[in-house]
Write a protein that holds these residues in place. Structure first.
Motif, PDB file in Angstrom:
ATOM      1  N   ARG A  16       0.805  -1.219   0.000  1.00 32.60           N
ATOM      2  CA  ARG A  16       0.000   0.000   0.000  1.00 32.60           C
ATOM      3  C   ARG A  16       0.841   1.275   0.000  1.00 32.60           C
ATOM      4  N   TRP A  17       2.155   1.168   0.283  1.00 33.09           N
ATOM      5  CA  TRP A  17       3.022   2.339   0.300  1.00 33.09           C
ATOM      6  C   TRP A  17       3.628   2.658  -1.061  1.00 33.09           C
ATOM      7  N   ILE A  18       3.620   1.735  -1.988  1.00 31.39           N
ATOM      8  CA  ILE A  18       4.301   1.922  -3.277  1.00 31.39           C
ATOM      9  C   ILE A  18       3.669   3.088  -4.014  1.00 31.39           C
ATOM     10  N   GLY A  19       4.522   4.015  -4.480  1.00 32.51           N
ATOM     11  CA  GLY A  19       4.074   5.191  -5.222  1.00 32.51           C
ATOM     12  C   GLY A  19       3.788   6.394  -4.342  1.00 32.51           C
ATOM     13  N   ARG A  20       3.812   6.237  -3.018  1.00 37.75           N
ATOM     14  CA  ARG A  20       3.586   7.361  -2.104  1.00 37.75           C
ATOM     15  C   ARG A  20       4.918   7.940  -1.668  1.00 37.75           C
ATOM     16  N   THR A  21       4.916   9.187  -1.188  1.00 33.36           N
ATOM     17  CA  THR A  21       6.149   9.805  -0.710  1.00 33.36           C
ATOM     18  C   THR A  21       6.465   9.269   0.683  1.00 33.36           C
ATOM     19  N   VAL A  22       7.731   9.357   1.056  1.00 29.94           N
ATOM     20  CA  VAL A  22       8.175   8.879   2.362  1.00 29.94           C
ATOM     21  C   VAL A  22       7.502   9.684   3.473  1.00 29.94           C
ATOM     22  N   LEU A  23       7.426  10.992   3.284  1.00 27.74           N
ATOM     23  CA  LEU A  23       6.800  11.843   4.288  1.00 27.74           C
ATOM     24  C   LEU A  23       5.333  11.454   4.491  1.00 27.74           C
ATOM     25  N   ASP A  24       4.613  11.205   3.412  1.00 18.99           N
ATOM     26  CA  ASP A  24       3.208  10.811   3.503  1.00 18.99           C
ATOM     27  C   ASP A  24       3.058   9.491   4.265  1.00 18.99           C
ATOM     28  N   VAL A  25       3.916   8.540   3.999  1.00 20.33           N
ATOM     29  CA  VAL A  25       3.853   7.240   4.679  1.00 20.33           C
ATOM     30  C   VAL A  25       4.128   7.399   6.170  1.00 20.33           C
ATOM     31  N   TYR A  26       5.161   8.141   6.530  1.00 26.87           N
ATOM     32  CA  TYR A  26       5.491   8.298   7.946  1.00 26.87           C
ATOM     33  C   TYR A  26       4.404   9.049   8.700  1.00 26.87           C
ATOM     34  N   VAL A  27       3.816  10.072   8.083  1.00 32.71           N
ATOM     35  CA  VAL A  27       2.771  10.833   8.753  1.00 32.71           C
ATOM     36  C   VAL A  27       1.511   9.984   8.938  1.00 32.71           C
ATOM     37  N   GLU A  52       9.591  15.817   8.589  1.00 32.71           N
ATOM     38  CA  GLU A  52      10.267  16.638   7.574  1.00 32.71           C
ATOM     39  C   GLU A  52      11.706  16.920   7.981  1.00 32.71           C
ATOM     40  N   ALA A  53      11.908  17.312   9.241  1.00 32.90           N
ATOM     41  CA  ALA A  53      13.263  17.598   9.730  1.00 32.90           C
ATOM     42  C   ALA A  53      14.123  16.332   9.739  1.00 32.90           C
ATOM     43  N   ALA A  54      13.539  15.203  10.117  1.00 30.48           N
ATOM     44  CA  ALA A  54      14.301  13.950  10.172  1.00 30.48           C
ATOM     45  C   ALA A  54      14.746  13.507   8.784  1.00 30.48           C
ATOM     46  N   ILE A  55      13.907  13.689   7.777  1.00 27.83           N
ATOM     47  CA  ILE A  55      14.290  13.328   6.404  1.00 27.83           C
ATOM     48  C   ILE A  55      15.403  14.244   5.916  1.00 27.83           C
ATOM     49  N   LEU A  84      12.423  15.166   0.369  1.00 23.68           N
ATOM     50  CA  LEU A  84      11.026  15.055   0.795  1.00 23.68           C
ATOM     51  C   LEU A  84      10.103  14.512  -0.291  1.00 23.68           C
ATOM     52  N   SER A  85      10.472  14.660  -1.565  1.00 22.24           N
ATOM     53  CA  SER A  85       9.589  14.233  -2.655  1.00 22.24           C
ATOM     54  C   SER A  85       9.870  12.802  -3.135  1.00 22.24           C
ATOM     55  N   HIS A  86      10.731  12.070  -2.456  1.00 21.40           N
ATOM     56  CA  HIS A  86      11.090  10.709  -2.867  1.00 21.40           C
ATOM     57  C   HIS A  86       9.870   9.796  -2.777  1.00 21.40           C
ATOM     58  N   THR A  87       9.609   9.034  -3.844  1.00 21.27           N
ATOM     59  CA  THR A  87       8.511   8.058  -3.824  1.00 21.27           C
ATOM     60  C   THR A  87       9.068   6.667  -3.534  1.00 21.27           C
TER      61      THR A  87
END
Length: 173
Positions: free
Chosen positions: A113-124, A136-139, A153-156
């Motif tokens: 379910r995470w494939i194609g989403r950004t890392v920030l979106d998944v963590y939030v 955001e700061a941790a990334i 931040l924009s990495h998928t």
């Protein structure tokens, strides 16, 4: 159905499918019960070699993060006696264990379910322990890595990524 049955006279008899096993046992001087036990133990030895290997010997389908791992993690604890005026505190344990601060890495393989989403979106959305500003700061600072690499931040996320989040733990006393 029992392997042995009684005839009209009350003597024990084997069922027809067990007769050959019993005859072979009796020919060698064994008893009826010995033959059944021997055959069960032989069957057990044959099956004991089957089954799953221990986790340490199984083939891994996914890679393990080599940069960030908790293999060498050593958590140090100090034991402090609890005393008031050189006497024990009534109703309290005699000692207090204080853990020294340490760094811990949370590792997770990519879920479908995470494939194609950004890392920030998944963590939030999936790991809501901290506010979005923290993630955001941790990334940006490199505390959250994807496949052992610093990302923006924009990495998928792709199917083979490993997400690693390194945190500093300060456990209360």
């Amino acid at each position: 159905e029992s392997a042995l049955r009684e005839d009209k006279d009350g003597k024990s008899m084997a069922s027809p499918n067990q007769q050959s096993v019993i005859d072979g046992s009796l020919a060698t001087g064994g008893s009826i019960n010995d033959s059944v036990v021997t055959k069960d133990s032989d069957r057990h030895e044959k099956h004991s070699k089957r089954g799953c290997k221990p986790r340490s010997q199984r083939n891994r389908k996914r890679p393990i993060s080599e940069v960030l791992s908790n293999d060498g993690l050593e958590i140090k604890a100090n034991i402090i006696p609890l005393r008031i005026n050189d006497g024990p505190i009534p109703g309290a344990p005699p000692f207090l264990r204080v853990i020294e601060p340490y760094v811990y890495t949370f590792t997770s393989h990519t879920k479908a379910r995470w494939i194609g989403r950004t890392v920030l979106d998944v963590y939030v959305s999936e790991f809501g322990s901290y506010p979005p500003s923290y993630y955001e700061a941790a990334i940006e600072q490199g505390r959250i890595l994807v496949s052992d690499k610093k990302i923006d931040l924009s990495h998928t996320i792709t199917a083979t990524d490993i997400l690693c989040h390194r945190v500093h733990r300060n456990e209360p006393a």
